[in-house]
Design an enzyme around this catalytic site. Structure first.
Site, PDB file in Angstrom:
ATOM      1  N   GLY A  22      72.956 -29.141 -43.564  1.00 44.85           N
ATOM      2  CA  GLY A  22      73.808 -28.228 -42.802  1.00 44.85           C
ATOM      3  C   GLY A  22      74.870 -28.956 -41.992  1.00 44.85           C
ATOM      4  O   GLY A  22      76.031 -28.544 -41.946  1.00 44.85           O
ATOM      5  N   CYS A  23      74.479 -30.056 -41.378  1.00 45.64           N
ATOM      6  CA  CYS A  23      75.423 -30.820 -40.556  1.00 45.64           C
ATOM      7  C   CYS A  23      76.494 -31.472 -41.412  1.00 45.64           C
ATOM      8  O   CYS A  23      77.652 -31.576 -41.007  1.00 45.64           O
ATOM      9  CB  CYS A  23      74.666 -31.857 -39.734  1.00 45.64           C
ATOM     10  SG  CYS A  23      73.506 -31.088 -38.575  1.00 45.64           S
ATOM     11  N   THR A  24      76.112 -31.897 -42.617  1.00 49.48           N
ATOM     12  CA  THR A  24      77.080 -32.478 -43.543  1.00 49.48           C
ATOM     13  C   THR A  24      78.073 -31.421 -44.013  1.00 49.48           C
ATOM     14  O   THR A  24      79.286 -31.665 -44.034  1.00 49.48           O
ATOM     15  CB  THR A  24      76.359 -33.135 -44.736  1.00 49.48           C
ATOM     16  OG1 THR A  24      75.555 -34.217 -44.233  1.00 49.48           O
ATOM     17  CG2 THR A  24      77.343 -33.665 -45.761  1.00 49.48           C
TER      18      THR A  24
END
Length: 158
Positions: free
Chosen positions: A42-44
């Site tokens: 998700g952060c990527t």
């Protein structure tokens, strides 16, 4: 942190260990996004969405800054692996996360733990918060911001 509150001048160390300050970006407004962990799915996706639209945000007068509790070394790996052109603040002690109100009780798979609630703050030139996005759409984070900022600036992101 709510609309009308002010981000601190000194945000914390970046991937290179040097302090990142709002005054490092004269004349810019800010998109300061808090995310849980470097190199997670998700952060990527969120970072790549912002990366792919970074030049448009700069043309609109915004500097993007990411913040997590990861170390400067972890941020450096993340930034290099994903070609991130914007700075990442290593809030290893969680002071900025606490101040921003994003360090919260979270639940996953029936387990409760403290972690960063993915949140994006839009700030004016002096760091005053003008908008808060608490339900960030990771894959389309940039589009979500463009919709929020639509009509405020002459640059069309499309």
């Amino acid at each position: 942190m709510n609309i009308g509150d002010k981000m601190p001048e000194i945000l914390g160390p970046g991937a290179d260990g040097k302090e990142i300050k709002l005054s490092d970006f004269p004349g810019k407004r800010f998109i300061i996004y808090f995310y849980p962990k470097d190199l997670t799915s998700g952060c990527t996706m969120e970072a790549e969405s912002l990366r792919d639209n970074y030049e448009t945000f700069l043309k609109m007068g915004y500097q993007i800054i990411g913040v997590s509790k990861d170390s400067p070394e972890s941020h450096k790996k993340f930034a290099e692996a994903k070609s991130l052109p914007f700075p990442l603040v290593a809030d290893t002690e969680g002071k900025l996360c606490e101040l921003a109100g994003v360090w919260k009780l979270k639940k996953m798979y029936g387990r409760e733990y403290m972690g960063i609630a993915r949140t994006t703050f839009v700030c004016d030139h002096d760091g005053t918060v003008t908008d808060v996005i608490e339900k960030v759409q990771t894959k389309t984070a940039a589009d979500q911001l463009f919709k929020l900022l639509e009509g405020r600036y002459s640059i069309n992101p499309a």
